[in-house]
Motif scaffolding. Structure first.
Motif, PDB file in Angstrom:
ATOM      1  N   CYS A 132       0.891  -1.184   0.032  1.00  0.00           N
ATOM      2  CA  CYS A 132      -0.110  -0.118  -0.060  1.00  0.00           C
ATOM      3  C   CYS A 132       0.851   1.194  -0.105  1.00  0.00           C
ATOM      4  N   CYS A 189       2.220   3.314  -3.026  1.00  0.00           N
ATOM      5  CA  CYS A 189       1.499   4.480  -3.604  1.00  0.00           C
ATOM      6  C   CYS A 189       1.246   5.749  -2.547  1.00  0.00           C
ATOM      7  N   HIS A 190       1.111   5.308  -1.333  1.00  0.00           N
ATOM      8  CA  HIS A 190       0.892   5.986  -0.226  1.00  0.00           C
ATOM      9  C   HIS A 190       1.900   6.071   0.658  1.00  0.00           C
ATOM     10  N   ARG A 217      -6.166   7.608 -11.766  1.00  0.00           N
ATOM     11  CA  ARG A 217      -6.522   8.627 -10.778  1.00  0.00           C
ATOM     12  C   ARG A 217      -5.298   8.699  -9.914  1.00  0.00           C
ATOM     13  N   PHE A 236     -15.210   6.471   0.475  1.00  0.00           N
ATOM     14  CA  PHE A 236     -13.699   6.492   0.025  1.00  0.00           C
ATOM     15  C   PHE A 236     -13.649   6.274  -1.213  1.00  0.00           C
ATOM     16  N   PHE A 237     -12.416   6.845  -1.878  1.00  0.00           N
ATOM     17  CA  PHE A 237     -12.139   6.756  -3.498  1.00  0.00           C
ATOM     18  C   PHE A 237     -12.500   7.841  -3.937  1.00  0.00           C
ATOM     19  N   TRP A 238     -12.108   8.563  -5.178  1.00  0.00           N
ATOM     20  CA  TRP A 238     -12.763   9.822  -5.690  1.00  0.00           C
ATOM     21  C   TRP A 238     -14.244   9.667  -6.007  1.00  0.00           C
ATOM     22  N   ARG A 258     -17.076   4.810  -3.643  1.00  0.00           N
ATOM     23  CA  ARG A 258     -17.728   3.619  -3.923  1.00  0.00           C
ATOM     24  C   ARG A 258     -17.467   2.807  -2.896  1.00  0.00           C
ATOM     25  N   GLN A 308     -12.914  -0.511   1.629  1.00  0.00           N
ATOM     26  CA  GLN A 308     -11.941  -0.059   1.011  1.00  0.00           C
ATOM     27  C   GLN A 308     -10.790  -0.756   0.770  1.00  0.00           C
ATOM     28  N   PRO A 344      -7.552  -2.576  -3.357  1.00  0.00           N
ATOM     29  CA  PRO A 344      -6.435  -2.593  -4.068  1.00  0.00           C
ATOM     30  C   PRO A 344      -5.568  -3.955  -4.424  1.00  0.00           C
ATOM     31  N   LYS A 403     -15.106  13.417  -4.831  1.00  0.00           N
ATOM     32  CA  LYS A 403     -15.268  13.495  -3.492  1.00  0.00           C
ATOM     33  C   LYS A 403     -14.391  14.884  -3.161  1.00  0.00           C
TER      34      LYS A 403
HETATM   35  C1  HEC Z   1      -1.040   1.548  -7.520  1.00  0.00           C
HETATM   36  C2  HEC Z   1      -0.907   2.360  -6.548  1.00  0.00           C
HETATM   37  C3  HEC Z   1      -1.798   2.459  -5.407  1.00  0.00           C
HETATM   38  C4  HEC Z   1      -1.533   1.221  -4.346  1.00  0.00           C
HETATM   39  C5  HEC Z   1      -0.776   0.014  -4.366  1.00  0.00           C
HETATM   40  C6  HEC Z   1      -2.757   1.202  -3.480  1.00  0.00           C
HETATM   41  N1  HEC Z   1      -3.265   2.360  -3.420  1.00  0.00           N
HETATM   42 FE1  HEC Z   1      -4.746   3.293  -2.288  1.00  0.00          FE
HETATM   43  N2  HEC Z   1      -5.220   4.708  -3.804  1.00  0.00           N
HETATM   44  C7  HEC Z   1      -4.626   4.716  -4.667  1.00  0.00           C
HETATM   45  C8  HEC Z   1      -5.400   5.843  -5.782  1.00  0.00           C
HETATM   46  C9  HEC Z   1      -5.264   6.033  -7.361  1.00  0.00           C
HETATM   47  C10 HEC Z   1      -6.519   6.201  -5.092  1.00  0.00           C
HETATM   48  C11 HEC Z   1      -7.803   6.779  -5.945  1.00  0.00           C
HETATM   49  C12 HEC Z   1      -8.521   5.498  -6.708  1.00  0.00           C
HETATM   50  C13 HEC Z   1      -9.867   5.880  -7.061  1.00  0.00           C
HETATM   51  O1  HEC Z   1     -10.380   6.829  -6.606  1.00  0.00           O
HETATM   52  O2  HEC Z   1     -10.303   5.255  -8.052  1.00  0.00           O
HETATM   53  C14 HEC Z   1      -6.533   5.403  -3.784  1.00  0.00           C
HETATM   54  C15 HEC Z   1      -7.220   5.686  -2.690  1.00  0.00           C
HETATM   55  C16 HEC Z   1      -7.286   5.136  -1.512  1.00  0.00           C
HETATM   56  C17 HEC Z   1      -7.886   5.323  -0.414  1.00  0.00           C
HETATM   57  C18 HEC Z   1      -9.432   6.427  -0.483  1.00  0.00           C
HETATM   58  C19 HEC Z   1      -9.187   7.547   0.344  1.00  0.00           C
HETATM   59  C20 HEC Z   1     -10.049   8.428   0.470  1.00  0.00           C
HETATM   60  O3  HEC Z   1      -9.915   9.695   1.055  1.00  0.00           O
HETATM   61  O4  HEC Z   1     -11.110   8.283  -0.064  1.00  0.00           O
HETATM   62  C21 HEC Z   1      -7.697   4.585   0.565  1.00  0.00           C
HETATM   63  C22 HEC Z   1      -8.099   4.575   2.073  1.00  0.00           C
HETATM   64  C23 HEC Z   1      -6.405   3.711   0.186  1.00  0.00           C
HETATM   65  N3  HEC Z   1      -6.097   4.156  -1.165  1.00  0.00           N
HETATM   66  C24 HEC Z   1      -5.825   3.053   0.791  1.00  0.00           C
HETATM   67  C25 HEC Z   1      -4.912   1.875   0.392  1.00  0.00           C
HETATM   68  C26 HEC Z   1      -4.586   0.666   1.086  1.00  0.00           C
HETATM   69  C27 HEC Z   1      -4.987   0.358   2.441  1.00  0.00           C
HETATM   70  C28 HEC Z   1      -3.763   0.017   0.040  1.00  0.00           C
HETATM   71  C29 HEC Z   1      -3.325  -1.449   0.345  1.00  0.00           C
HETATM   72  C30 HEC Z   1      -3.987  -2.484   0.460  1.00  0.00           C
HETATM   73  C31 HEC Z   1      -3.489   0.617  -1.039  1.00  0.00           C
HETATM   74  N4  HEC Z   1      -4.587   1.974  -0.885  1.00  0.00           N
HETATM   75  C32 HEC Z   1      -2.832   0.373  -2.106  1.00  0.00           C
HETATM   76  C33 HEC Z   1      -3.508   4.032  -5.195  1.00  0.00           C
HETATM   77  C34 HEC Z   1      -2.818   3.184  -4.835  1.00  0.00           C
END
Ligand code: HEC
Ligand code: HEC
Length: 374
Positions: A80, A83-84, A107, A121-123, A126, A133, A137, A288
């Protein structure tokens, strides 16, 4: 005397009985462990917690390991945190994120702060819980591209993980729902509330004159002072007050109203946003409202990362963006030729205020970094 002795004897018996019952309680999957001491800043409301996933020290620590666990991805190269990243308020610094197969998504990775107070959560919103959530991923083909049975088997085979699940949930049998619960617990501890703005709000510090002037602009109705403005597409008229109007959607506190708005980025949005979930024409191009906390660290900006600086963002709001059927009426200057009228001085002040939303204690907190192998 006698009756007191009798009562205390009876109490001792009851106490023994209660203790014995507690010891015999069955240990199945469910909340076990030590309640987690969540520190909520005094200028924040209480955090709503799901009754079936209370925060525990063991659950949060397990979730932290899993958040940084690369075996959650198909090639064991992406966690996770790829990307974060904690040092940028859990964003990745690129317009749109790339998954393990090198496929670029559409995105921008969202900042992960103060999620415990949000309901979507998500843009496009959903997912409606962090537990829901966290499942996504891993199985998303353009992100971690794995399957849950494969991840469960890999974690189960590692001697370190089953005891951590036992300590957090009372079972050493690993399944995706418990992985999601643990990650959700960790995400709820990502509380950012020690920016200069917060300290000023709590009476613990001051803001520069520019940041204070920026705060006033941020929280004041836009438009020339005293002049009536009809909100586009409505019969509503408001009186201009010389501000910048940000507070309507980026509501003070969390700096998001928790809702979905079209901030007039495009006349015809390439990404339908909230409408992908609701299938309502009225939601086309609505996204969002992102928090503005730590905004100085989370560039590029917007759902597709189209803007690379705060200056570009202010240009957008100053010019008013593009009119469309779903552009928010609060975007008052979508008519060609109209503008918010931000001067160079007002921009400097707004930027100083946005900079005061950066919480360096949060991004420097050792408790949210990679804890190393479990
Ligand atoms: C490949 C890059 C990538 C990885 C790996 C990834 N994310 Fe994300 N994350 C994103 C993106 C891009 C978005 C926005 C997606 C969307 O809106 O469709 C997002 C959105 C989110 C959000 C929503 C935040 C909000 O304010 O609504 C959360 C929580 C989150 N991710 C947690 C995680 C967690 C926990 C993991 C591991 C299990 C993870 N992400 C793995 C790229 C990633
Ligand atoms: C009508 C509601 C609305 C108003 C008013 C508004 N915003 Fe926004 N803001 C949004 C939405 C919705 C997004 C996300 C849009 C997208 O990505 O498609 C956003 C995104 C942003 C972002 C990018 C955040 C990120 O993480 O990518 C910044 C910065 C921002 N706004 C600052 C401001 C400032 C400064 C003002 C006042 C001048 C303002 N906004 C006024 C709704 C609004």
């Amino acid at each position: 005397m006698r009756s007191t002795a009798y009562i205390s004897g009876a109490c001792a018996l009851i106490a023994l009985f209660v203790l014995a019952c507690a010891r015999d309680a069955p240990e199945g999957p469910g909340p076990v462990g030590t309640p987690y001491p969540l520190h909520i800043p005094s200028n924040f409301p209480p955090m709503p917690l799901p009754p079936d996933n209370p925060l525990t020290v063991e659950g949060v620590q397990l979730g932290r390991h899993l958040f940084y666990e690369k075996r959650l991805s198909g090639n064991d190269h992406q966690s996770c945190a790829t990307c974060h990243s904690f040092s940028t308020s859990f964003t990745d610094g690129v317009s749109t994120s790339t998954g393990i197969d090198g496929v670029n998504g559409t995105r921008n990775a969202m900042a992960l702060v103060n999620l415990g107070w949000q309901s979507f959560f998500f843009w496009d919103g959903r997912a409606s819980t962090l537990e829901q959530q966290a499942l996504e991923p891993v199985r998303n083909p353009i992100e971690m591209h794995d399957t849950w049975p494969a991840v469960e088997a890999q974690l189960q085979a590692d001697p370190a993980y089953p005891p951590l699940f036992q300590a957090a949930f009372g079972t050493s049998t690993i399944d995706s729902l418990l992985v999601a619960k643990a990650i959700a617990q960790f995400l709820r501890t990502l509380i950012s509330g020690n920016s200069p703005y917060d300290k000023w709000k709590r009476g613990e510090g001051t803001l520069s004159a520019d940041a204070l002037a920026g705060y006033v602009l941020f929280t004041t109705e836009a438009g020339p002072v005293g002049q009536p403005i009809t909100l586009p597409g409505t019969n509503t008229t408001v009186i201009g007050q010389g501000g910048a109007d940000c507070f309507h959607c980026h509501t003070e506190g969390l700096f998001t109203d928790g809702g979905f708005h079209n901030n007039a980025l495009d006349e015809m949005p390439a990404d339908s946003g909230r409408a992908l979930v609701t299938h309502q024409a009225a939601d086309l191009g609505r996204f969002k409202v992102p928090t503005l906390r730590n905004i100085g660290l989370t560039r590029p900006y917007m759902h597709d990362g189209r803007f690379f600086s705060i200056e570009q963002v202010l240009d957008h709001y100053d010019s008013g963006g593009h009119a469309s059927a779903t552009a928010d009426p609060l975007m008052k200057f979508t008519d060609p030729g109209s503008s918010m009228g931000l001067t160079a001085e007002m921009r400097t002040q707004l930027k100083a205020f946005l900079d005061a939303l950066v919480d360096y204690e949060f991004v420097g907190d050792p408790a949210i970094r990679d804890p190393g192998p479990p």
